[in-house]
Design a protein around this motif. Structure first.
Motif, PDB file in Angstrom:
ATOM      1  N   SER A 123      34.515  -7.103  -2.482  1.00  0.00           N
ATOM      2  CA  SER A 123      33.143  -6.627  -2.596  1.00  0.00           C
ATOM      3  C   SER A 123      33.020  -5.176  -2.135  1.00  0.00           C
ATOM      4  N   ARG A 124      33.708  -4.839  -1.059  1.00  0.00           N
ATOM      5  CA  ARG A 124      33.654  -3.458  -0.561  1.00  0.00           C
ATOM      6  C   ARG A 124      34.254  -2.493  -1.575  1.00  0.00           C
ATOM      7  N   ILE A 125      35.378  -2.870  -2.187  1.00  0.00           N
ATOM      8  CA  ILE A 125      36.023  -1.980  -3.155  1.00  0.00           C
ATOM      9  C   ILE A 125      35.152  -1.815  -4.396  1.00  0.00           C
ATOM     10  N   ILE A 126      34.600  -2.905  -4.905  1.00  0.00           N
ATOM     11  CA  ILE A 126      33.777  -2.829  -6.101  1.00  0.00           C
ATOM     12  C   ILE A 126      32.510  -2.019  -5.839  1.00  0.00           C
ATOM     13  N   ALA A 127      31.896  -2.211  -4.680  1.00  0.00           N
ATOM     14  CA  ALA A 127      30.669  -1.471  -4.348  1.00  0.00           C
ATOM     15  C   ALA A 127      30.941   0.016  -4.210  1.00  0.00           C
ATOM     16  N   ALA A 135      46.771  -3.186  -3.824  1.00  0.00           N
ATOM     17  CA  ALA A 135      47.007  -2.117  -4.794  1.00  0.00           C
ATOM     18  C   ALA A 135      45.750  -1.289  -5.006  1.00  0.00           C
ATOM     19  N   ALA A 136      44.596  -1.959  -5.081  1.00  0.00           N
ATOM     20  CA  ALA A 136      43.341  -1.248  -5.336  1.00  0.00           C
ATOM     21  C   ALA A 136      42.986  -0.301  -4.197  1.00  0.00           C
ATOM     22  N   GLU A 137      43.327  -0.680  -2.989  1.00  0.00           N
ATOM     23  CA  GLU A 137      42.978   0.162  -1.842  1.00  0.00           C
ATOM     24  C   GLU A 137      43.765   1.465  -1.807  1.00  0.00           C
ATOM     25  N   GLU A 138      44.768   1.601  -2.662  1.00  0.00           N
ATOM     26  CA  GLU A 138      45.522   2.849  -2.777  1.00  0.00           C
ATOM     27  C   GLU A 138      45.012   3.715  -3.935  1.00  0.00           C
ATOM     28  N   MET A 139      43.987   3.264  -4.652  1.00  0.00           N
ATOM     29  CA  MET A 139      43.488   3.974  -5.831  1.00  0.00           C
ATOM     30  C   MET A 139      42.211   4.738  -5.517  1.00  0.00           C
ATOM     31  N   GLU A 140      41.830   5.582  -6.464  1.00  0.00           N
ATOM     32  CA  GLU A 140      40.523   6.229  -6.407  1.00  0.00           C
ATOM     33  C   GLU A 140      39.447   5.172  -6.611  1.00  0.00           C
ATOM     34  N   PRO A 141      38.226   5.387  -6.053  1.00  0.00           N
ATOM     35  CA  PRO A 141      37.196   4.339  -6.077  1.00  0.00           C
ATOM     36  C   PRO A 141      36.914   3.739  -7.448  1.00  0.00           C
ATOM     37  N   GLU A 142      36.770   4.573  -8.499  1.00  0.00           N
ATOM     38  CA  GLU A 142      36.432   4.024  -9.812  1.00  0.00           C
ATOM     39  C   GLU A 142      37.572   3.186 -10.372  1.00  0.00           C
ATOM     40  N   SER A 143      38.801   3.670 -10.244  1.00  0.00           N
ATOM     41  CA  SER A 143      39.947   2.889 -10.718  1.00  0.00           C
ATOM     42  C   SER A 143      40.093   1.614  -9.904  1.00  0.00           C
ATOM     43  N   ALA A 144      39.858   1.721  -8.591  1.00  0.00           N
ATOM     44  CA  ALA A 144      39.974   0.553  -7.717  1.00  0.00           C
ATOM     45  C   ALA A 144      38.971  -0.511  -8.104  1.00  0.00           C
TER      46      ALA A 144
END
Length: 249
Positions: free
Chosen positions: A126-130, A73-82
């Motif tokens: 880690s990639r999404i959070i970074a 789900a996060a990989e479909e969001m904008e970086p900050e929301s993800a």
């Protein structure tokens, strides 16, 4: 159908195995012990689970699937929301699967396939959070954030979950304070009388309103995190967002 092959035997094996893993450790628990606890033969256990690590794999499956769903789900969001979807999703999954975390914390010995999935989940998270184009600072803070998400849930089971969740998210916000355009600003350390509190800039105001909307922080918490006085935070947070205000020190 005999008892060894009854439909509920598989679930009973999982339940007893989880109990033994928690009580005496994964390595110290044998299939024979699981079988004896159930009043079955070892062959009956092997009928359902050909090896001990397949029991751990099945115990971990709901948690791993939930974590992978959070990442999908996060990989479909904008970086900050993800970023915050991953932080909150992993923390909530940790509270929901404490038994498996406790077993895994003792020893991640089932390297195939559970361990590889855990590593893959951590790498994706880690990639999404970074965030995109992350440098060393962002990548280190992202991995440190991941490390703190599950352990508070696991090690503070005697405390109210909502309080532990609030403090864990507060810690994550501090670690991630310099990541992203709209991340929470760095908290201010205790200051001397000659220090001046920072002004309530637009970025800090936006961060303060996000924390307020989450409902997990008091005004004092928010003031500390954005680096202004409690009075300043209260004044801005109770004002009309559309009403322009002068900067305050």
């Amino acid at each position: 159908m005999d008892e060894e092959h009854a439909p509920d035997t598989r679930s009973r094996i999982l339940e007893v195995a989880a109990d033994l893993f928690l009580r005496q450790g994964y390595i110290e628990t044998s299939l024979s012990q699981i079988a004896r606890r159930l009043g079955l033969t070892k062959a009956a256990v092997l009928y359902h689970f050909p090896a001990k690590d397949t029991i751990l794999t099945e115990l971990a499956e709901p948690m791993l699937a939930e974590l992978e769903g959070v990442l999908d789900a996060a990989e479909e969001m904008e970086p900050e929301s993800a970023r915050w979807a991953v932080v909150e999703g992993i923390l909530d999954a940790s509270f929901g699967h404490l038994r498996v975390l406790a077993i895994a914390n003792a020893a991640w010995v089932a390297r195939d396939p559970v361990y590889r999935r855990v590593v893959a989940i951590n790498n994706r998270a880690s990639r999404i959070i970074a965030g995109p184009g992350a440098g060393l600072r962002e990548r280190v803070r992202a991995s440190a954030t991941l490390a703190l998400l599950a352990r508070p849930a696991l090690f503070h089971q005697e405390d109210p979950p909502q309080d532990v969740r609030r403090e864990a998210l507060d810690a994550a916000a501090r670690l991630l304070c310099d990541i992203g355009d709209s991340a929470v600003p760095s908290p201010v350390l205790p200051h001397s009388r000659t220090d001046r509190r920072r002004v309530m800039t637009a970025d800090r105001m936006a961060a303060a309103r996000r924390l307020q909307a989450a409902g997990t922080h008091t005004v004092a918490d928010i003031a500390r995190m954005v680096g202004v006085s409690r009075a300043t935070a209260y004044r801005y947070l109770t004002s009309d967002p559309a009403e322009p205000r002068r900067s305050s020190t």
